[in-house]
Design an enzyme around this catalytic site. Structure first.
Site, PDB file in Angstrom:
ATOM      1  N   CYS A   1     -26.849 -50.477  62.015  1.00 33.71           N
ATOM      2  CA  CYS A   1     -27.260 -49.071  62.084  1.00 33.71           C
ATOM      3  C   CYS A   1     -28.778 -48.902  62.106  1.00 33.71           C
ATOM      4  CB  CYS A   1     -26.676 -48.302  60.907  1.00 33.71           C
ATOM      5  SG  CYS A   1     -24.872 -48.328  60.828  1.00 33.71           S
TER       6      CYS A   1
ATOM      7  N   CYS B   1     -28.979 -51.197  57.121  1.00 33.70           N
ATOM      8  CA  CYS B   1     -28.043 -52.224  57.571  1.00 33.70           C
ATOM      9  C   CYS B   1     -28.299 -52.550  59.040  1.00 33.70           C
ATOM     10  CB  CYS B   1     -26.612 -51.745  57.388  1.00 33.70           C
ATOM     11  SG  CYS B   1     -26.128 -51.530  55.666  1.00 33.70           S
TER      12      CYS B   1
ATOM     13  N   CYS C   1     -18.614 -45.257  55.816  1.00 35.24           N
ATOM     14  CA  CYS C   1     -19.070 -46.628  55.628  1.00 35.24           C
ATOM     15  C   CYS C   1     -20.168 -46.686  54.568  1.00 35.24           C
ATOM     16  CB  CYS C   1     -19.566 -47.204  56.953  1.00 35.24           C
ATOM     17  SG  CYS C   1     -19.863 -48.998  56.913  1.00 35.24           S
ATOM     18  N   CYS C   2     -21.130 -45.778  54.637  1.00 37.33           N
ATOM     19  CA  CYS C   2     -22.203 -45.743  53.638  1.00 37.33           C
ATOM     20  C   CYS C   2     -21.654 -45.435  52.248  1.00 37.33           C
ATOM     21  CB  CYS C   2     -23.245 -44.696  54.021  1.00 37.33           C
ATOM     22  SG  CYS C   2     -24.381 -45.194  55.333  1.00 37.33           S
TER      23      CYS C   2
ATOM     24  N   CYS D   1     -28.335 -42.114  53.956  1.00 38.83           N
ATOM     25  CA  CYS D   1     -27.109 -42.857  53.653  1.00 38.83           C
ATOM     26  C   CYS D   1     -26.270 -42.161  52.591  1.00 38.83           C
ATOM     27  CB  CYS D   1     -27.437 -44.281  53.203  1.00 38.83           C
ATOM     28  SG  CYS D   1     -28.319 -44.384  51.635  1.00 38.83           S
TER      29      CYS D   1
END
Length: 235
Positions: A208, A205, A122-123, A231
């Site tokens: 998270c 984010c 995702c990062c 990240c």
């Protein structure tokens, strides 16, 4: 608009080797002045919109410099508001970068809440790849990371060579303590993300990031419950 050809990887490595030791002795202000003079329009600043220290310093020394902000689609409203306030208060060219896919498009391909199942991916999709693309036409970039923030950052040089992007990486605040940051922010009334005063000493984010309890490590609220601590932007 400059038409100067970008320097080669070899030339940039030689530049780092030549100037690294000297830059370690300079103030953050002077490091930024060096970067602005050395790279001209071929450098940019990356800003997380946690605080405006680096943005304020660059604005004083090199107004008009590009500042890249990564809008992942998952930010707290306070973070986006801090971005907007930075645009209002500085003369920097604040550019918002976005991932190739919207959150909905990513969900359709990878399933909902990828950040819970594979935060590294995702990062990469929402942070690392967009920044890599933006930095691809530059010779250098600047980051606000500091050595005291985490064990993975304690050896951060003021300038180094970014081995993944093959450009120069500048960290003007590398040697700053938390007290240095607090003192500068108060003295210059810099933009600050209001979440810093609500128990979020490290802000990423929203899905998270959690509040940090008294006595916890400042980055304990990032990817809590996992082994992840970065990240990927800084690696």
């Amino acid at each position: 608009m400059s038409t100067r050809t970008l320097r080669s990887e070899e030339d940039l490595r030689e530049l780092v080797e030549r100037d690294a030791a000297h830059l370690e002795t300079l103030s953050a202000h002077d490091v930024i002045a060096w970067a602005a003079g050395e790279f001209g329009e071929h450098w940019a600043v990356a800003g997380s919109m946690q605080d405006g220290i680096l943005a304020h310093l660059v604005d004083q020394v090199a107004p008009g410099t590009r500042l890249y902000f990564l809008d992942t689609g998952y930010h707290f409203p306070e973070t986006l508001a801090t971005r907007d306030e930075t645009v209002r208060r500085t003369r920097l060219d604040v550019i918002t970068l976005t991932p190739a896919q919207t959150v909905a498009e990513q969900d359709a391909v990878h399933g909902p809440a990828l950040h819970d199942r594979d935060p590294d991916l995702c990062c990469a999709l929402r942070k690392t790849h967009p920044l890599d693309d933006a930095l691809g036409e530059l010779e250098a970039w600047a980051t606000g990371v500091r050595r005291v923030q985490s064990p993975t950052r304690r050896d951060t040089p003021v300038i180094g060579f970014d081995e993944r992007r093959l450009i120069v990486k500048v960290a003007p605040l590398a040697a700053w303590s938390d007290q240095d940051v607090a003192d500068y922010a108060e003295r210059h009334d810099v933009v600050r993300n209001p979440l810093l005063d609500r128990g979020y000493p490290s802000i990423g984010c929203a899905p998270c990031t959690r509040r940090v309890a008294p006595g916890e490590d400042p980055r304990a609220g990032r990817w809590s419950g996992t082994a992840k601590i970065e990240c990927g932007i800084q690696r």
